[in-house]
Design an enzyme around this catalytic site. Structure first.
Site, PDB file in Angstrom:
ATOM      1  N   ASN A  44     -19.056   3.045  26.355  1.00 34.61           N
ATOM      2  CA  ASN A  44     -18.265   1.939  26.905  1.00 34.61           C
ATOM      3  C   ASN A  44     -18.269   1.878  28.423  1.00 34.61           C
ATOM      4  O   ASN A  44     -18.221   0.801  29.012  1.00 34.61           O
ATOM      5  CB  ASN A  44     -16.831   1.991  26.384  1.00 34.61           C
ATOM      6  CG  ASN A  44     -16.753   1.624  24.921  1.00 34.61           C
ATOM      7  OD1 ASN A  44     -17.583   0.887  24.407  1.00 34.61           O
ATOM      8  ND2 ASN A  44     -15.763   2.154  24.238  1.00 34.61           N
ATOM      9  N   TYR A  76      -6.115  13.248  29.954  1.00 38.83           N
ATOM     10  CA  TYR A  76      -7.576  13.173  29.856  1.00 38.83           C
ATOM     11  C   TYR A  76      -8.290  14.165  30.770  1.00 38.83           C
ATOM     12  O   TYR A  76      -9.507  14.318  30.692  1.00 38.83           O
ATOM     13  CB  TYR A  76      -8.059  11.768  30.198  1.00 38.83           C
ATOM     14  CG  TYR A  76      -7.558  10.705  29.260  1.00 38.83           C
ATOM     15  CD1 TYR A  76      -8.022  10.638  27.954  1.00 38.83           C
ATOM     16  CD2 TYR A  76      -6.609   9.779  29.677  1.00 38.83           C
ATOM     17  CE1 TYR A  76      -7.564   9.668  27.081  1.00 38.83           C
ATOM     18  CE2 TYR A  76      -6.142   8.799  28.818  1.00 38.83           C
ATOM     19  CZ  TYR A  76      -6.619   8.750  27.521  1.00 38.83           C
ATOM     20  OH  TYR A  76      -6.152   7.784  26.662  1.00 38.83           O
ATOM     21  N   ASP A 135     -20.779  11.335  30.377  1.00 38.25           N
ATOM     22  CA  ASP A 135     -20.988  12.199  29.215  1.00 38.25           C
ATOM     23  C   ASP A 135     -21.987  11.532  28.263  1.00 38.25           C
ATOM     24  O   ASP A 135     -22.153  10.314  28.287  1.00 38.25           O
ATOM     25  CB  ASP A 135     -19.666  12.447  28.490  1.00 38.25           C
ATOM     26  CG  ASP A 135     -18.993  11.173  28.023  1.00 38.25           C
ATOM     27  OD1 ASP A 135     -18.710  10.305  28.879  1.00 38.25           O
ATOM     28  OD2 ASP A 135     -18.775  11.009  26.809  1.00 38.25           O
TER      29      ASP A 135
END
Length: 187
Positions: A112, A15, A91
């Site tokens: 989330n 990631y 983001d």
């Protein structure tokens, strides 16, 4: 005065250079700027430093995005940091690439990480700094896009944008959110 600046992201090498990890990249730049190395801590990696006489804690939660609120709540309570001295960097698909938007409050907008923060803090009224990643993906491909790597064109501009977000975060610490929003939103 103490401040907690949290960059949202996901742990793990897979990631590291994805759009969803831009919060990590901004707090890493901040740590470099205030010369505060990250160390393993409860719920993530923490860097402690000072900026113009103010104590600044930088946090990269290791809880994965959808549980970020647990790490934030823990450090706010442990360090007795008031809500107005928290800044969450994340983001945002709704903003064009590189767009900077600082707000004093707002909904999670389906994010989330912000949903977790809101659930743990029991409020939408906390400062956040949103980094536009645009919504340049085909229908049904949102997850692949968000955890995808930057395009070559985005990579060319990324360093300058991260620098700008770092400056906005330090303005939040030193000059307050109103001045930071006036000085940096949309720039």
């Amino acid at each position: 005065m103490k401040y907690l600046i949290v960059g949202l992201g996901n742990k793990g090498a897979e990631y590291e250079n994805t759009r969803h990890n831009i919060g990590f990249k901004v707090v890493e730049k901040l740590a470099e700027t205030i010369e505060a190395p990250f160390k393993t801590a409860n719920f993530g990696w923490l860097a402690e430093g000072k900026y113009k006489g103010r104590k600044v804690l930088l946090l990269k939660p290791d809880t994965y995005m959808n549980l970020s609120g647990k790490a934030i709540k823990f450090w706010m309570q442990k360090e007795n940091i008031p809500l107005e001295n928290l800044l969450v960097i994340t983001d945002d698909l709704a903003l064009p690439f590189g767009t900077l938007r600082m707000k004093m409050k707002g909904s999670d907008a389906g994010h989330n990480g912000l949903k977790s923060v809101q659930g743990e803090l029991q409020t939408q009224n906390y400062p956040r700094l949103r980094f536009g990643i645009s919504a340049n993906f085909a229908q049904g491909r949102q997850v692949d896009y968000v955890i995808g790597e930057w395009t070559d064109e985005e990579k060319e501009k990324l360093g300058e944008r991260i620098e700008q977000f770092s400056k906005a975060s330090l303005a939040f610490v030193f000059a307050g959110i109103q001045n930071a929003m006036t000085g940096f939103n949309g720039k």
